[in-house]
Design a protein around this motif. Structure first.
Motif, PDB file in Angstrom:
ATOM      1  N   ALA A 236       0.819  -1.220   0.000  1.00  0.00           N
ATOM      2  CA  ALA A 236       0.000   0.000   0.000  1.00  0.00           C
ATOM      3  C   ALA A 236       0.852   1.269   0.000  1.00  0.00           C
ATOM      4  O   ALA A 236       0.375   2.344  -0.361  1.00  0.00           O
ATOM      5  CB  ALA A 236      -0.932   0.002   1.211  1.00  0.00           C
ATOM      6  N   LYS A 237       2.118   1.156   0.378  1.00  0.00           N
ATOM      7  CA  LYS A 237       3.004   2.320   0.441  1.00  0.00           C
ATOM      8  C   LYS A 237       3.641   2.655  -0.907  1.00  0.00           C
ATOM      9  O   LYS A 237       4.256   3.714  -1.052  1.00  0.00           O
ATOM     10  CB  LYS A 237       4.106   2.077   1.475  1.00  0.00           C
ATOM     11  CG  LYS A 237       3.587   1.909   2.900  1.00  0.00           C
ATOM     12  CD  LYS A 237       4.742   1.619   3.864  1.00  0.00           C
ATOM     13  CE  LYS A 237       4.225   1.400   5.271  1.00  0.00           C
ATOM     14  NZ  LYS A 237       5.334   1.078   6.217  1.00  0.00           N
ATOM     15  N   LEU A 238       3.534   1.747  -1.878  1.00  0.00           N
ATOM     16  CA  LEU A 238       4.194   1.979  -3.165  1.00  0.00           C
ATOM     17  C   LEU A 238       3.557   3.161  -3.902  1.00  0.00           C
ATOM     18  O   LEU A 238       2.342   3.204  -4.089  1.00  0.00           O
ATOM     19  CB  LEU A 238       4.126   0.726  -4.034  1.00  0.00           C
ATOM     20  CG  LEU A 238       4.869  -0.504  -3.507  1.00  0.00           C
ATOM     21  CD1 LEU A 238       4.731  -1.661  -4.488  1.00  0.00           C
ATOM     22  CD2 LEU A 238       6.341  -0.194  -3.254  1.00  0.00           C
TER      23      LEU A 238
ATOM     24  N   VAL B  61       9.946   2.011  -7.499  1.00  0.00           N
ATOM     25  CA  VAL B  61       9.248   3.241  -7.117  1.00  0.00           C
ATOM     26  C   VAL B  61       9.480   3.503  -5.631  1.00  0.00           C
ATOM     27  O   VAL B  61       9.861   2.613  -4.870  1.00  0.00           O
ATOM     28  CB  VAL B  61       7.727   3.151  -7.402  1.00  0.00           C
ATOM     29  CG1 VAL B  61       7.469   2.940  -8.875  1.00  0.00           C
ATOM     30  CG2 VAL B  61       7.085   2.045  -6.566  1.00  0.00           C
ATOM     31  N   GLU B  62       9.262   4.722  -5.229  1.00  0.00           N
ATOM     32  CA  GLU B  62       9.422   5.078  -3.816  1.00  0.00           C
ATOM     33  C   GLU B  62       8.210   4.604  -3.007  1.00  0.00           C
ATOM     34  O   GLU B  62       7.191   4.185  -3.567  1.00  0.00           O
ATOM     35  CB  GLU B  62       9.588   6.590  -3.681  1.00  0.00           C
ATOM     36  CG  GLU B  62      10.846   7.124  -4.362  1.00  0.00           C
ATOM     37  CD  GLU B  62      10.985   8.621  -4.216  1.00  0.00           C
ATOM     38  OE1 GLU B  62      10.040   9.261  -3.686  1.00  0.00           O
ATOM     39  OE2 GLU B  62      12.023   9.168  -4.624  1.00  0.00           O
ATOM     40  N   GLU B  63       8.339   4.685  -1.698  1.00  0.00           N
ATOM     41  CA  GLU B  63       7.259   4.270  -0.805  1.00  0.00           C
ATOM     42  C   GLU B  63       6.684   5.507  -0.129  1.00  0.00           C
ATOM     43  O   GLU B  63       6.910   5.778   1.039  1.00  0.00           O
ATOM     44  CB  GLU B  63       7.769   3.268   0.233  1.00  0.00           C
ATOM     45  CG  GLU B  63       8.276   1.969  -0.381  1.00  0.00           C
ATOM     46  CD  GLU B  63       8.729   0.965   0.659  1.00  0.00           C
ATOM     47  OE1 GLU B  63       8.628   1.277   1.867  1.00  0.00           O
ATOM     48  OE2 GLU B  63       9.186  -0.122   0.268  1.00  0.00           O
ATOM     49  N   THR B  64       5.920   6.261  -0.906  1.00  0.00           N
ATOM     50  CA  THR B  64       5.348   7.514  -0.398  1.00  0.00           C
ATOM     51  C   THR B  64       3.821   7.473  -0.344  1.00  0.00           C
ATOM     52  O   THR B  64       3.196   8.454   0.036  1.00  0.00           O
ATOM     53  CB  THR B  64       5.773   8.694  -1.292  1.00  0.00           C
ATOM     54  OG1 THR B  64       5.304   8.465  -2.624  1.00  0.00           O
ATOM     55  CG2 THR B  64       7.286   8.838  -1.318  1.00  0.00           C
ATOM     56  N   GLY B  65       3.237   6.356  -0.747  1.00  0.00           N
ATOM     57  CA  GLY B  65       1.781   6.275  -0.809  1.00  0.00           C
ATOM     58  C   GLY B  65       1.170   5.652   0.435  1.00  0.00           C
ATOM     59  O   GLY B  65       1.859   5.223   1.351  1.00  0.00           O
TER      60      GLY B  65
END
Length: 312
Positions: free
Chosen positions: A49-51, A155-159
Motif C-alpha cells: 500500500a506504500k508503493l 518506485v518510492e514508498e510515499t503512498g
C-alpha cells in the motif's frame, strides 16, 4: 481501464521486484491496483500500500493461496480481469508459472519478459539470448505481461492506498502443495544483490570455488554466482547459475572470475552497472563487455585482490 499488478511476496515480506514492476505498470498510463494474494499476508498488503502510484490494494487471503499454486492464482486473477485492461507481474518463477494460465483463460497472447514500455500497447523484449531487442505491439483487448525487473527502477514508498478484502471463489483443488527445499544463506539474494562475485569452470573444482570465490564474496558483502559450465561441473548448485537459463542480474558491481563469457551468460549480466573480468585468455568474450579487465592467472590475481581489499 485500470492495471492490475500481482505482487510477488513470501506471505511476510514484499519482494523488491514488485516495486520495480510498479514502474513498468505506471508507464502504461492507467491507474494501478495491486493484488496481494496469499495466506496470513496482511503485513505484505500494508507494505504494498506504500508503493507510489498504487490506487488500491486487493487483498486475497486464504489457505489455498499460501503457496501461489498456478491453478488457484489464475482463477483469482482471471475473475478480477473483468474490471482491468492489463495484468502485470514480475517475471519470477511464480509469475512465469501462473500468468500463462491467465493468458490462456483470457484467450490472449502473453507479453513475456518486457524490458521497456514504449506505449500502452507497445513493448520491448529481448530475443536471441539478449542479442536483439524485439518491439511487440498488442492488439488484444486484455494484456497479460511479465516484467524483467532488472530494467526498471523501484518506485518510492510515499503512498498509503486503501486495502480491500476480496471475497474468493471456492478453491479448484486440482493440485496440492507437497514440500519445498530452500537454500539458506547469510549473503544477499542473487537476483537483487548490489554486488555479485561469480566463478566459472576455470576454477577447476568445488574446493577451489569455495577457496577463491566465497572469501572474496564475504569480504565484499556480495552474493555468489556461477556460470552454467561451473554448475554443470558440480562446483556449486544451480541455484547460483547466472545467465539466460539461470538468474538475470543487474548489480552495481559484477565480478566474473574464470568465466569466458558464453552468449547465454552475457545475456544475464548485460544490465550490470560495472563489470570486472578476470581471465587468462585475453580473447575471452567477457572482455568485450567488461569495464575493467584483468588478464592473468585467477589463482594469483584473486588472492592479491582479496589481500588488497582486506588491507583497505
Amino acid at each position: 481501464m485500470t492495471t492490475l499488478l500481482i505482487a510477488e511476496h513470501d506471505n511476510k515480506t514484499l519482494n523488491p521486484a514488485t516495486a520495480k514492476t510498479m514502474s513498468a505498470a505506471s508507464a502504461l498510463q492507467a491507474p494501478v491496483d495491486i493484488l496481494v494474494a496469499g495466506h496470513n499476508c496482511a503485513d505484505v498488503a500494508q507494505q504494498a500500500a506504500k508503493l507510489t502510484g498504487c490506487q488500491k490494494i486487493i487483498h486475497a487471503d486464504a489457505p489455498h493461496l499460501e503457496h501461489h499454486l498456478a491453478e488457484e492464482m489464475a482463477q483469482v486473477i482471471t475473475a478480477l480481469m473483468e474490471d482491468y485492461t492489463t495484468a502485470i507481474t514480475p517475471a519470477t518463477t511464480n509469475g512465469k508459472n501462473f500468468m500463462p494460465r491467465v493468458a490462456a483463460a483470457l484467450d490472449v497472447m502473453q507479453l513475456s519478459d518486457i524490458t521497456d514500455v514504449l506505449a500502452p500497447n507497445q513493448f520491448e523484449r529481448p530475443i536471441y539470448a539478449g542479442n536483439a531487442l524485439q518491439i511487440v505491439e498488442s492488439t488484444d483487448e486484455k494484456r497479460v505481461i511479465t516484467v524483467r525487473t532488472t530494467k526498471f527502477p523501484a518506485v518510492e514508498e510515499t503512498g498509503q492506498a486503501d486495502v480491500e478484502l476480496l471475497e474468493l471463489p471456492e478453491p479448484k483443488s486440482v493440485s496440492q502443495y507437497v514440500s519445498e527445499n530452500l537454500s539458506q544463506s547469510d549473503r544477499p539474494e542473487l537476483a537483487s544483490a548490489s554486488i555479485v562475485v561469480s566463478g566459472g569452470r576455470a576454477l577447476g573444482s568445488k574446493e577451489n570455488f569455495e577457496k577463491y570465490i566465497e572469501p572474496l564474496a564475504q569480504t565484499l558483502g556480495a552474493a555468489i554466482g556461477a556460470s552454467r559450465a561451473a554448475v554443470d561441473a558440480g562446483y556449486i548448485s544451480n541455484d547460483y547459475q547466472v545467465g539466460q537459463t539461470g538468474k538475470v542480474v543487474a548489480p552495481d558491481l559484477y565480478i566474473a572470475i574464470g568465466i569466458s563469457g558464453a552468449i547465454q551468460h552475457l545475456a544475464g549480466i548485460k544490465d550490470a552497472q560495472t563489470i570486472v573480468a578476470i581471465n587468462k585468455d585475453e580473447e575471452a568474450p567477457i572482455f568485450q563487455i567488461a569495464d575493467y579487465s584483468l588478464v592473468g592467472d585467477l589463482f594469483e590475481l584473486v588472492p592479491q585482490l582479496q589481500a588488497a581489499l582486506e588491507n583497505r
